[in-house]
Design a protein around this motif. Structure first.
Motif, PDB file in Angstrom:
ATOM      1  N   ALA A 175       0.855  -1.188   0.000  1.00  0.00           N
ATOM      2  CA  ALA A 175       0.000   0.000   0.000  1.00  0.00           C
ATOM      3  C   ALA A 175       0.893   1.241   0.000  1.00  0.00           C
ATOM      4  CB  ALA A 175      -0.882  -0.003   1.241  1.00  0.00           C
ATOM      5  N   PRO A 176       0.497   2.276  -0.743  1.00  0.00           N
ATOM      6  CA  PRO A 176       1.324   3.474  -0.765  1.00  0.00           C
ATOM      7  C   PRO A 176       1.410   4.096   0.625  1.00  0.00           C
ATOM      8  CG  PRO A 176      -0.769   3.836  -1.905  1.00  0.00           C
ATOM      9  CD  PRO A 176      -0.699   2.389  -1.551  1.00  0.00           C
ATOM     10  N   LEU A 177       2.576   4.646   0.939  1.00  0.00           N
ATOM     11  CA  LEU A 177       2.775   5.259   2.257  1.00  0.00           C
ATOM     12  C   LEU A 177       1.990   6.562   2.335  1.00  0.00           C
ATOM     13  CD1 LEU A 177       6.614   4.690   2.702  1.00  0.00           C
ATOM     14  CD2 LEU A 177       4.754   3.421   3.748  1.00  0.00           C
ATOM     15  N   ARG A 178       1.433   6.827   3.512  1.00  0.00           N
ATOM     16  CA  ARG A 178       0.704   8.081   3.719  1.00  0.00           C
ATOM     17  C   ARG A 178       1.699   9.208   3.964  1.00  0.00           C
ATOM     18  NH1 ARG A 178      -3.059   7.248   8.500  1.00  0.00           N
ATOM     19  NH2 ARG A 178      -1.229   6.219   9.326  1.00  0.00           N
ATOM     20  N   SER A 179       1.258  10.414   3.675  1.00  0.00           N
ATOM     21  CA  SER A 179       2.132  11.571   3.891  1.00  0.00           C
ATOM     22  C   SER A 179       2.227  11.864   5.387  1.00  0.00           C
ATOM     23  CB  SER A 179       1.586  12.802   3.160  1.00  0.00           C
ATOM     24  OG  SER A 179       0.404  13.255   3.813  1.00  0.00           O
ATOM     25  N   PRO A 180       3.304  12.490   5.828  1.00  0.00           N
ATOM     26  CA  PRO A 180       3.443  12.837   7.244  1.00  0.00           C
ATOM     27  C   PRO A 180       2.283  13.718   7.742  1.00  0.00           C
ATOM     28  CG  PRO A 180       5.544  13.063   6.142  1.00  0.00           C
ATOM     29  CD  PRO A 180       4.526  12.778   5.083  1.00  0.00           C
ATOM     30  N   SER A 181       1.794  14.617   6.890  1.00  0.00           N
ATOM     31  CA  SER A 181       0.689  15.492   7.330  1.00  0.00           C
ATOM     32  C   SER A 181      -0.584  14.678   7.601  1.00  0.00           C
ATOM     33  CB  SER A 181       0.422  16.605   6.309  1.00  0.00           C
ATOM     34  OG  SER A 181       0.115  16.041   5.049  1.00  0.00           O
ATOM     35  N   GLU A 182      -0.836  13.646   6.776  1.00  0.00           N
ATOM     36  CA  GLU A 182      -2.001  12.782   7.009  1.00  0.00           C
ATOM     37  C   GLU A 182      -1.861  12.053   8.341  1.00  0.00           C
ATOM     38  OE1 GLU A 182      -3.783  10.343   3.615  1.00  0.00           O
ATOM     39  OE2 GLU A 182      -1.794  10.897   2.832  1.00  0.00           O
ATOM     40  N   ILE A 183      -0.675  11.544   8.614  1.00  0.00           N
ATOM     41  CA  ILE A 183      -0.429  10.793   9.845  1.00  0.00           C
ATOM     42  C   ILE A 183      -0.599  11.715  11.057  1.00  0.00           C
ATOM     43  CG2 ILE A 183       1.300   9.507  11.174  1.00  0.00           C
ATOM     44  CD1 ILE A 183       2.435   8.591   8.406  1.00  0.00           C
ATOM     45  N   LEU A 184      -0.040  12.949  10.971  1.00  0.00           N
ATOM     46  CA  LEU A 184      -0.158  13.906  12.081  1.00  0.00           C
ATOM     47  C   LEU A 184      -1.616  14.294  12.323  1.00  0.00           C
ATOM     48  CD1 LEU A 184       2.938  16.183  11.397  1.00  0.00           C
ATOM     49  CD2 LEU A 184       2.570  14.678  13.361  1.00  0.00           C
ATOM     50  N   GLU A 186      -4.217  12.461  11.721  1.00  0.00           N
ATOM     51  CA  GLU A 186      -4.878  11.312  12.380  1.00  0.00           C
ATOM     52  C   GLU A 186      -4.504  11.250  13.844  1.00  0.00           C
ATOM     53  OE1 GLU A 186      -4.486   6.560  12.166  1.00  0.00           O
ATOM     54  OE2 GLU A 186      -4.883   7.515  10.222  1.00  0.00           O
ATOM     55  N   MET A 187      -3.251  11.540  14.154  1.00  0.00           N
ATOM     56  CA  MET A 187      -2.810  11.515  15.560  1.00  0.00           C
ATOM     57  C   MET A 187      -3.513  12.585  16.371  1.00  0.00           C
ATOM     58  SD  MET A 187       1.241  10.714  14.986  1.00  0.00           S
ATOM     59  CE  MET A 187       1.731  10.900  16.682  1.00  0.00           C
ATOM     60  N   GLU A 188      -3.702  13.781  15.766  1.00  0.00           N
ATOM     61  CA  GLU A 188      -4.388  14.866  16.464  1.00  0.00           C
ATOM     62  C   GLU A 188      -5.826  14.482  16.784  1.00  0.00           C
ATOM     63  OE1 GLU A 188      -4.134  18.577  14.375  1.00  0.00           O
ATOM     64  OE2 GLU A 188      -2.026  18.850  14.911  1.00  0.00           O
ATOM     65  N   GLN A 189      -6.484  13.805  15.838  1.00  0.00           N
ATOM     66  CA  GLN A 189      -7.870  13.386  16.056  1.00  0.00           C
ATOM     67  C   GLN A 189      -7.937  12.450  17.226  1.00  0.00           C
ATOM     68  OE1 GLN A 189      -9.236  11.604  12.413  1.00  0.00           O
ATOM     69  NE2 GLN A 189     -10.627  13.289  12.012  1.00  0.00           N
TER      70      GLN A 189
END
Length: 189
Positions: A175-184, A186-189
């Motif tokens: 699966a393609p890797l998610r961008s760091p902004s997407e991961i951050l 999700e973490m904030e949520q």
């Protein structure tokens, strides 16, 4: 009478042979393991079987000796199986290895590859075991295709380089890797 029916060998890696040793071989090379491979082919009887551990760079090196030796192996023997070993399988080798399985006396038409992946790091305290080889042994009987195994036709191999590199066409796409902004986010949520 000096020829053999079966040969199983793990020749030394990394040695550099002097010119006077190389003179005993048709294909001159300083690579000790490549000289051993020539010797093994020579001393097998017609129809003789071999399993030889060799560094995986043998399959793709572009120097004249490597290309000539691959061509010689394919023309004089049926290289029916290449077993791609995980790093660390052979202690002290310091390189990734493959095991070449071949029968002398008829040219290679098809090569079946199996990419060993036991799902753990190999090493002194975690050596290869029978369970690791079970799938290889089963699939090798029929040379079946799987995520870890495939076949190539020698007629499709580049006839200038005889490159036999391990290139698994059946590896599932990651699966393609998610961008760091997407991961951050999700973490904030």
């Amino acid at each position: 009478k000096d020829r053999h029916d079966v040969m199983v060998a793990n020749p030394p890696f990394g040695g550099k042979e002097r010119a006077e040793v190389q003179q005993n071989f048709d294909i001159k090379t300083g690579e000790t393991a490549f000289l051993f491979l020539q010797h093994f082919i020579k001393i097998l009887k017609a129809g003789g079987r071999a399993g030889v551990v060799i560094k995986n760079t043998f399959l793709s090196n572009t120097d004249n000796a490597s290309v000539s030796l691959r061509k010689h192996l394919l023309e004089t023997s049926n290289l029916h199986t290449v077993l791609d070993m995980p790093g660390g399988t052979f202690l002290g080798a310091g390189v990734k290895t493959v095991i070449l399985f071949f029968n002398k006396g008829e040219p290679t038409k098809n090569i079946w590859y199996y990419q060993m992946n036991p799902g753990r790091n190999m090493g002194k305290t975690n050596p290869l075991n029978d369970k690791d080889l079970a799938e290889f042994k089963e699939l090798q009987k029929t040379k079946a295709e799987s995520e870890k195994s495939w076949s190539i036709k020698v007629s499709d191999v580049d006839q200038k380089t005889f490159d036999l590199s391990v290139k698994n066409p059946n590896t599932p796409e990651e699966a393609p890797l998610r961008s760091p902004s997407e991961i951050l986010a999700e973490m904030e949520q």
